[in-house]
Scaffold this motif. Structure first.
Motif, short mmCIF file in Angstrom:
data_model
loop_
_atom_site.label_atom_id
_atom_site.label_comp_id
_atom_site.label_asym_id
_atom_site.label_seq_id
_atom_site.Cartn_x
_atom_site.Cartn_y
_atom_site.Cartn_z
N GLN A 46 0.81 -1.01 0.05
CA GLN A 46 0.07 0.06 -0.10
C GLN A 46 0.81 1.33 0.00
O GLN A 46 1.31 1.91 0.83
N PRO A 47 1.30 1.71 -1.32
CA PRO A 47 2.20 2.72 -1.37
C PRO A 47 1.93 4.11 -0.53
O PRO A 47 2.68 4.78 0.08
N PHE A 48 0.62 4.23 -0.14
CA PHE A 48 0.33 5.70 0.68
C PHE A 48 0.90 5.63 1.92
O PHE A 48 0.84 6.64 2.27
N ILE A 49 1.02 4.58 2.45
CA ILE A 49 1.81 4.34 3.83
C ILE A 49 3.06 5.29 3.71
O ILE A 49 3.23 6.03 4.55
N ALA A 50 3.74 5.16 2.68
CA ALA A 50 4.96 5.82 2.63
C ALA A 50 4.90 7.32 2.49
O ALA A 50 5.85 8.25 2.81
N LYS A 51 3.62 7.78 2.25
CA LYS A 51 3.40 9.13 2.06
C LYS A 51 2.57 9.73 3.24
O LYS A 51 2.31 10.99 2.98
N SER A 52 2.26 8.98 4.15
CA SER A 52 1.57 9.63 5.42
C SER A 52 2.78 10.40 6.19
O SER A 52 3.96 9.82 6.50
N PRO A 53 2.65 11.63 6.61
CA PRO A 53 3.35 12.41 7.42
C PRO A 53 3.40 11.97 8.83
O PRO A 53 4.25 12.38 9.52
N PHE A 54 2.56 10.87 9.21
CA PHE A 54 2.72 10.89 10.90
C PHE A 54 1.88 9.41 10.85
O PHE A 54 0.89 9.05 10.65
N VAL A 55 2.91 8.30 11.20
CA VAL A 55 2.56 7.10 11.26
C VAL A 55 2.84 6.51 12.78
O VAL A 55 3.75 6.52 13.22
N LEU A 56 1.60 5.98 13.24
CA LEU A 56 1.95 5.32 14.74
C LEU A 56 1.61 3.56 14.69
O LEU A 56 0.73 3.40 14.08
N LEU A 57 2.49 3.10 15.12
CA LEU A 57 2.19 1.80 15.31
C LEU A 57 1.82 1.65 16.87
O LEU A 57 2.39 1.97 17.67
N PHE A 58 0.76 0.70 17.17
CA PHE A 58 0.32 0.45 18.31
C PHE A 58 0.60 -1.13 18.77
O PHE A 58 0.13 -2.09 17.85
N LEU A 59 1.24 -1.26 19.67
CA LEU A 59 1.80 -2.31 20.15
C LEU A 59 1.22 -2.98 21.38
O LEU A 59 1.06 -2.15 22.18
N ALA A 60 0.67 -4.16 21.54
CA ALA A 60 0.01 -4.64 22.69
C ALA A 60 1.22 -5.11 23.31
O ALA A 60 2.18 -5.74 22.90
N ASP A 61 1.43 -4.77 24.76
CA ASP A 61 2.69 -4.81 25.32
C ASP A 61 2.69 -5.35 26.73
O ASP A 61 2.08 -4.55 27.49
N TYR A 62 3.14 -6.53 26.92
CA TYR A 62 3.36 -7.04 28.28
C TYR A 62 4.62 -6.84 28.81
O TYR A 62 5.11 -7.53 29.78
N GLN A 63 5.73 -6.82 27.57
CA GLN A 63 7.06 -6.74 27.86
C GLN A 63 7.59 -6.04 29.05
O GLN A 63 8.04 -6.36 30.14
N ARG A 64 7.04 -4.61 29.01
CA ARG A 64 7.46 -3.75 29.94
C ARG A 64 6.93 -4.10 31.31
O ARG A 64 7.87 -3.94 32.22
N TRP A 65 5.83 -4.70 31.40
CA TRP A 65 5.41 -5.07 32.85
C TRP A 65 6.25 -6.28 33.28
O TRP A 65 6.78 -6.45 34.50
N TYR A 66 6.47 -7.19 32.33
CA TYR A 66 7.30 -8.51 32.70
C TYR A 66 8.57 -7.96 33.14
O TYR A 66 9.05 -8.49 34.10
N ASP A 67 9.25 -7.11 32.39
CA ASP A 67 10.47 -6.68 32.85
C ASP A 67 10.54 -6.15 34.04
O ASP A 67 11.37 -6.19 34.88
N TYR A 68 9.33 -5.23 34.20
CA TYR A 68 9.55 -4.56 35.72
C TYR A 68 9.12 -5.58 36.87
O TYR A 68 9.78 -5.51 37.96
N TYR A 69 8.34 -6.60 36.48
CA TYR A 69 8.02 -7.76 37.67
C TYR A 69 9.62 -8.22 37.83
O TYR A 69 10.14 -8.46 39.22
#
Lengths: 256, 256
Positions: free
Chosen positions: A67-90
């Protein structure tokens, strides 16, 4: 009708953006809106990665079902489900020692934790999308970010207990996109039920897809005779769907 | 700041509701807002079930980790990730015959399709939450709807290719809830990164949990010495977390 409802009702996805930067202040509102989203136990089980590097956008334009339009977006955010941070914290907090003292085995993130984290990430993403819309920006979800896990893992340095559940491209819509007709949704009677799930009948499906069957019949692919066959060929059995399930299976191994 | 941003910034979860019905017009706005949410390929891979029966709410108040306020919510919506409707439609449309003719095996919904449908369902749910907020209603997500799959499957008559990914309780907030302080979120520097995932250092964790360690130290449970140990005992290793992963594993079997 209030402004928020108007914003919600008028939104449509935007895939062609003006060549125009987004001001820092606007980006801040979008991020802050995401971070104010409801989150399970106030744990914020997600990470947001701003994809700023042009080369990364260009990679994503290919790895996310071309999808070439992705490369033309001025602001792209990736949303990760993340349990790594809490696991590291534990670990950092001495949970292994606490568990040892109490003769308990330390839990690791499992499938339930993954889905809960996906909830957090997606709820945050939709807050970002609505905030952007209210500020005159268009946006488009890229579900294809779930494909090609191995490439995305390397691109973003994703650790084990993360899951790239959504990506959103933001940008100012072109005139043509502003004028584009908003696609219809299916009627409520096929989507919203009271108290029990309802399986649809043949008659229901005829009603539900009447417009699509009439409008779309000229463009049906691969010898499809109706909307159902067309959608099956175009979406459900398409390469991207098969790749998405392969890739997701690969990610799921991390959470078992 | 525009009204939509204000709505997003001021929201907090509400778990105590006034004993007050919600007008049909308001419910309609909430449902219509959900249905205007972005959806992959305009397929609406979700079903919304309004839980209207009081007895069902009372069951859910128990099966969703014993939260009595669920039974007191005047408007409860269950959001299902749903590929069953499309799968039924493919069958009804003669896809098996089309596949037979072309010597192809017909695909069944898999793990990738499930996550894509979860995206659709959650994005719709958050639209409903924001719409409700803009109309003066409070809301609370019940992630615990992912627990006790067997009970919920029976309660709602859930077919194979559905997944109860979120439930939201709506209602007018009591005065006390309106006044309740909005909980802080973690600082952006721990949640939002540029281009690459960032693993946090011990120093980061100290900063991130400083407030919690100071505020919470008097109420740490089970001999926990810090926020990490407390959270591990209170949330991550609690019965509901273990049940959630058991239940989700059971659901996942349907999608394999």
């Amino acid at each position: 009708m209030n402004e928020t409802l108007k914003t919600i009702y008028n939104r449509k996805s935007v895939r062609v953006f003006e060549d125009k930067e987004i001001a820092g202040e606007i980006k801040t509102h979008i991020i802050k809106s995401a971070m104010r989203a409801p989150t399970a136990g106030n744990m914020m089980l997600y990470t947001i990665i701003e994809v700023a590097e042009q080369s990364a956008k260009e990679t994503l334009a290919e790895t996310c079902d071309n999808q070439p339009f992705i490369a033309k977006s001025p602001f792209v955010l990736l949303f990760l489900a993340d349990y790594q941070r809490w696991y590291d914290y534990y670990i950092a907090s001495g949970v292994p020692e606490l568990c040892g003292k109490n003769n308990m085995e330390m839990r690791k993130p499992g499938e339930g934790d993954l889905f809960l984290a996906c909830c957090d990430a997606l709820i945050a993403a939709q807050n970002a999308v609505i905030a952007a819309e209210s500020l005159g920006l268009g946006s488009c979800y890229i579900g294809d970010i779930m494909e090609n896990y191995e490439a995305h893992k390397e691109l973003f340095g994703l650790p084990r207990y993360t899951f790239p559940i959504a990506m959103v491209c933001f940008g100012y819509p072109t005139e043509q996109q502003v004028k584009r007709e908003q696609p219809n949704r299916f009627d409520e009677r096929f989507i919203v039920f009271k108290d029990k799930y309802k399986s649809l009948s043949l008659y229901d499906f005829e009603e539900m897809f009447k417009e699509m069957d009439e409008k779309g019949s000229k463009s049906f692919i691969g010898g499809a005779e109706n909307s159902g066959q067309h959608n099956y060929l175009r979406k459900f059995s398409a390469d991207f769907s098969i790749e998405m399930t392969r890739s997701v299976r690969e990610i799921l191994k991390n959470w078992k």
